[in-house]
Design a protein around this motif. Structure first.
Motif, short mmCIF file in Angstrom:
data_model
loop_
_atom_site.label_atom_id
_atom_site.label_comp_id
_atom_site.label_asym_id
_atom_site.label_seq_id
_atom_site.Cartn_x
_atom_site.Cartn_y
_atom_site.Cartn_z
N GLU A 80 -1.73 3.32 -13.41
CA GLU A 80 -0.89 4.13 -12.56
C GLU A 80 -1.92 4.63 -11.58
O GLU A 80 -2.99 5.14 -11.42
N THR A 117 -1.81 6.90 -7.23
CA THR A 117 -0.98 7.62 -6.39
C THR A 117 -1.62 8.17 -5.22
O THR A 117 -2.79 8.65 -5.52
N GLN A 118 -1.24 8.43 -4.06
CA GLN A 118 -1.88 9.30 -3.30
C GLN A 118 -1.32 10.67 -3.11
O GLN A 118 -0.11 11.06 -3.38
N ILE A 122 0.18 12.68 -11.05
CA ILE A 122 0.36 11.27 -11.37
C ILE A 122 1.06 11.26 -12.80
O ILE A 122 0.83 12.23 -13.63
N SER A 172 -6.60 11.07 -3.75
CA SER A 172 -5.87 9.69 -4.41
C SER A 172 -6.30 10.07 -6.09
O SER A 172 -7.31 10.54 -6.52
#
Length: 193
Positions: A54, A56-57, A78, A184
């Motif tokens: 996984e 994500t930002q 996340i 990030s």
């Protein structure tokens, strides 16, 4: 191989690899629907891949002049569901860009990053801290750099976990320019046998 997802009662029974079958086989062709042999995961992910990933930002922030009452700031979170993995090994990676300008040339500026984990909506627990410190010899010097860290957990308990990165403390008494951008987060998990 046939994949079954939670739906009809027949599909649920086929998905439940442990239901009345010692050899964990579950369909008419005696093919196992869950190679990890964890029937409880069927509603979420009946036939997961052996490796989960996984990414994500997050959200950036700036740190102005600080005092004694610094309020922690979240940079992002996340979620990963390892409920189908046997003794999962989980690796979390964080990276960000830090822009710094020394306005005073007196004291170093310090950030303390923290990683926290909350599994199955239980109490949040700390996983670790990482410190970033910067100072220059001359006032008005500038630097843009990256800051990153990794955290690894071996043999953790399976479950749905949220990992959150926060700035839990900061020392910027001189009001130097400090901007954290482009955070990030990524997490990878695999079963350990």
């Amino acid at each position: 191989m046939k994949l079954y997802y939670k739906g009809s009662q027949e599909e649920e029974e086929r998905c439940d690899c442990n239901k009345g079958h010692e050899d964990h086989r579950c369909d008419e062709n005696n093919e196992c629907c869950d190679k990890h042999k964890y029937a409880h995961c069927c509603p979420k992910s009946p036939c997961p891949y052996p490796i989960l990933f996984e990414c994500t930002q997050g959200t950036g922030t700036s740190i102005s002049k600080t005092n004694e009452n610094f309020q922690p700031r979240s940079l992002g979170c996340i979620t990963i569901d390892t409920s189908c993995l046997n003794n999962p090994v989980v690796k979390v990676d964080f990276s960000s860009t830090i822009k710094y300008k020394d306005n005073s040339n007196t004291e170093p500026t310090t950030l303390l990053f923290g990683l926290f984990k909350n599994c199955d909506d239980k109490q949040e627990i700390p996983c670790g801290t990482w410190q970033y410190t910067i100072a220059f010899n001359e006032a008005n010097e500038e630097l843009t750099t990256t800051f990153c860290f990794s955290h690894c957990e071996c043999g953790s308990c399976p479950g749905c976990c949220v990992y959150t990165v926060k700035i839990i403390d900061a020392e910027n008494e001189n009001g130097d320019t400090l901007i954290i951008s482009d955070p990030s987060l990524s997490v990878i998990a695999k079963a350990s046998h």
